[in-house]
Enzyme design. Structure first.
Site, PDB file in Angstrom:
ATOM      1  N   TYR A 143       0.853  -1.185   0.000  1.00  0.00           N
ATOM      2  CA  TYR A 143       0.000   0.000   0.000  1.00  0.00           C
ATOM      3  C   TYR A 143       0.888   1.235   0.000  1.00  0.00           C
ATOM      4  O   TYR A 143       1.957   1.228   0.626  1.00  0.00           O
ATOM      5  CB  TYR A 143      -0.893  -0.017   1.241  1.00  0.00           C
ATOM      6  CG  TYR A 143      -2.187   0.735   1.077  1.00  0.00           C
ATOM      7  CD1 TYR A 143      -3.119   0.336   0.129  1.00  0.00           C
ATOM      8  CD2 TYR A 143      -2.485   1.839   1.875  1.00  0.00           C
ATOM      9  CE1 TYR A 143      -4.316   1.020  -0.015  1.00  0.00           C
ATOM     10  CE2 TYR A 143      -3.682   2.525   1.733  1.00  0.00           C
ATOM     11  CZ  TYR A 143      -4.591   2.112   0.778  1.00  0.00           C
ATOM     12  OH  TYR A 143      -5.774   2.795   0.636  1.00  0.00           O
ATOM     13  N   TYR A 162     -11.692   4.462  -8.084  1.00  0.00           N
ATOM     14  CA  TYR A 162     -11.261   4.297  -6.685  1.00  0.00           C
ATOM     15  C   TYR A 162     -10.770   2.885  -6.415  1.00  0.00           C
ATOM     16  O   TYR A 162     -10.435   2.539  -5.272  1.00  0.00           O
ATOM     17  CB  TYR A 162     -12.388   4.684  -5.711  1.00  0.00           C
ATOM     18  CG  TYR A 162     -13.586   3.763  -5.730  1.00  0.00           C
ATOM     19  CD1 TYR A 162     -14.549   3.864  -6.718  1.00  0.00           C
ATOM     20  CD2 TYR A 162     -13.756   2.793  -4.751  1.00  0.00           C
ATOM     21  CE1 TYR A 162     -15.641   3.011  -6.738  1.00  0.00           C
ATOM     22  CE2 TYR A 162     -14.848   1.936  -4.758  1.00  0.00           C
ATOM     23  CZ  TYR A 162     -15.785   2.056  -5.759  1.00  0.00           C
ATOM     24  OH  TYR A 162     -16.863   1.203  -5.780  1.00  0.00           O
TER      25      TYR A 162
END
Lengths: 363, 363
Positions: free
Chosen positions: A81, A271
């Site tokens: 991430y 997204y």
């Protein structure tokens, strides 16, 4: 005798309070999950006992009630991430807890208040958190624990994408793919509350009829498989207006099919990218249809709008929808904090049509 | 006798004026190119004589001086352009002409003024145009004929993309592909005038050194081939700041290489797709880098901003750059209006490193 009894009773009560206080901050009770290297969550995460420090004057001690396992938490632990917490780190971004102790200068919060963290990476996968009073949001006690624990990611993502990328009015249309995702289900419900119609695209699957019914019950106007979208006539026959906004968490061909239906001058907001294929945009869609392609990342928005009026108006509006039963928490399963590996494993091997959310619950 | 002479002289003068007027509006002199069906420009376009109607009180008669052949004109004639004029139609969107007659109520223009049309599809490939006075822009006589004839498309496209999609300050960087295009050359020069640095990407070709020199003389900060862009270190070594804006007229892999270098939060504006490949955008560029992908079409902007202050400020600024020699017209070749087929053929089979512009000139 009565007086002695009274004194004994007082003494007992005092002892009980001290004992409770000690129990409350007995470090042997406090526990946290922790990882010291990025990697497979099932291997790198361990349960440890924790110290609970005394709160500074502006701090509060929060005893966690529930904290969800989100896909982004898994990716963070895997080191995949973009926001990488320094190690060692306690995982977990979302959760709801109860204030059990106030610092001396904290005046706008009380013991017993339910609060959710306002920042990411605070580490909600532990029994106690000592936080600055202005880094928590007080939520009403009547707000469900599941709704509170999962307030700050998916409902907020849905809300902001619907609010910030188009001027939606009742009767307008939004198209989204991955409509059965946690965020997609929030989109459907918020749109229904606002009078906005939704065209929801899902992958074909054996139980697609069941999924369609489920999403329609949530408030979906139309639910189409990717194949059905290709040949649908709902826009030509004006069953719904052409969409003013597209929300994309899939990418690839599916996104391309969605953008074909957009009104000139509108936006597609990405997204997620579940297909792992990039977004492919025809030149003419940009030049002649004037479509715009943007991305949305809740973590960045929250950082940039940490104390903004918009942010707290959003929380108010979402909580109000939730307590009015217009917006419900995700389909979920509560799992004891100590059984965290089960929650991780289930999230890693997520199955089923609507991606159940696993939520750690604390005693 | 003297009186008779005087009368004769007066009579002769009067006759001369009438004759001039007739000559000026003698329909046998007026000519236009016209097409009655969409198709191959070399086949569907014909030269015809034309009628010149008397101007209405608010109109002016414009005698064309020069009109360029733009790729979009070719596509319009082929029926491949989104804006399709009703047929039969006179081609041509740009040009400069001289006012030769004023309608009775026109007060802010004079005979002899040089003007350019403010709308597209007015049909500039004809000797005379009768236009509403407020559909032309008066340009200074000192503005070169080539600059005036090609003012409203390429320089304006470059100007708007640089002005409307980023807040560019001196020292900032813009990256563009197809940097040798007519628009790209304007981008280079406008940026130089504004103190903005440009990273210019071109295709490799045998004479690439010559092309690089040419673009650097125009003001390019760096010129790189597509291959060189892949391994360049100019951004890592801080020779230039990371770009705040990317301009794309190529698409495909080239656009992808350009967007890799963009600052977080910036935009890529697409105004062409010369590779005929779509734009491919990685999901992470949208979500985590917050890049935005937009398109620009001058025709739409001009329609939407027909009378806007922004538009006339843009014309003033561009004309001022041109008359100060900061912005020069395209490399070009003037071709007699009657030899229009040569101009069409050359534009259809355009060659060379900087795409010469063919401009029809009228007697």
């Amino acid at each position: 005798m009565a007086k002695v009894c009274f004194n004994v009773s007082l003494l007992l009560n005092t002892l009980k309070t001290v004992s409770l206080k000690n129990k409350r901050f007995n470090s042997s009770m406090a526990k946290k999950l922790i990882y010291t290297e990025y990697g497979d969550p099932l291997k790198v995460i361990n349960l440890e006992s924790a110290e609970i420090k005394e709160p500074e004057p502006n701090e509060v001690v929060v005893k966690l009630i529930a904290a969800p396992v989100n896909p982004a938490d898994i990716n963070t632990i895997q080191g995949k991430y973009p926001s990488k917490p320094p190690l060692p780190a306690v995982p977990g971004n979302e959760g709801v807890g109860k204030i059990v102790k106030l610092g001396a200068n904290v005046i706008d919060l009380s013991e017993g208040d339910h609060v959710v963290p306002l920042s990411s990476n605070l580490g909600t996968w532990q029994t106690h958190l000592v936080l600055s009073a202005n880094s928590v949001l007080k939520v009403p006690q009547k707000l469900g624990i599941v709704e509170a624990a999962t307030l700050t990611v998916n409902p907020c993502t849905a809300f902001r994408m619907l609010r910030d990328f188009a001027d939606l009015k009742p009767g307008d249309t939004v198209i989204q793919n991955g409509a059965n995702s946690a965020c997609g289900q929030n989109v459907i419900q918020i749109c229904r509350a606002w009078g906005v119609r939704t065209v929801n695209v899902v992958r074909h699957r054996p139980d697609v009829g069941e999924l369609k019914s489920y999403l329609k019950k949530l408030g979906a106007t139309h639910v189409l498989t990717e194949e059905e979208l290709r040949s649908t006539e709902i826009f030509q026959t004006k069953q719904v207006a052409k969409p003013k906004l597209a929300l994309n968490c899939v990418g690839g061909k599916n996104a391309l099919e969605c953008l074909r239906h957009l009104q000139n001058g509108s936006s597609m907001v990405t997204y997620g990218g579940m297909s792992r294929e990039p977004l492919t945009v025809p030149t003419s869609a940009l030049i002649f249809k004037d479509l715009q392609f943007k991305g949305f990342w809740m973590t960045r928005w929250s950082k940039e709008n940490y104390s903004s009026v918009d942010r707290f108006e959003m929380f108010d509006e979402l909580i109000s929808m939730m307590t009015n039963n217009e917006l419900k928490g995700p389909t979920h399963e509560m799992i004891d904090f100590e059984n965290f590996r089960e929650a991780l494993l289930n999230t890693l091997t997520i199955q089923g049509m609507i991606g159940k959310k696993y939520i750690l619950k604390f005693n």
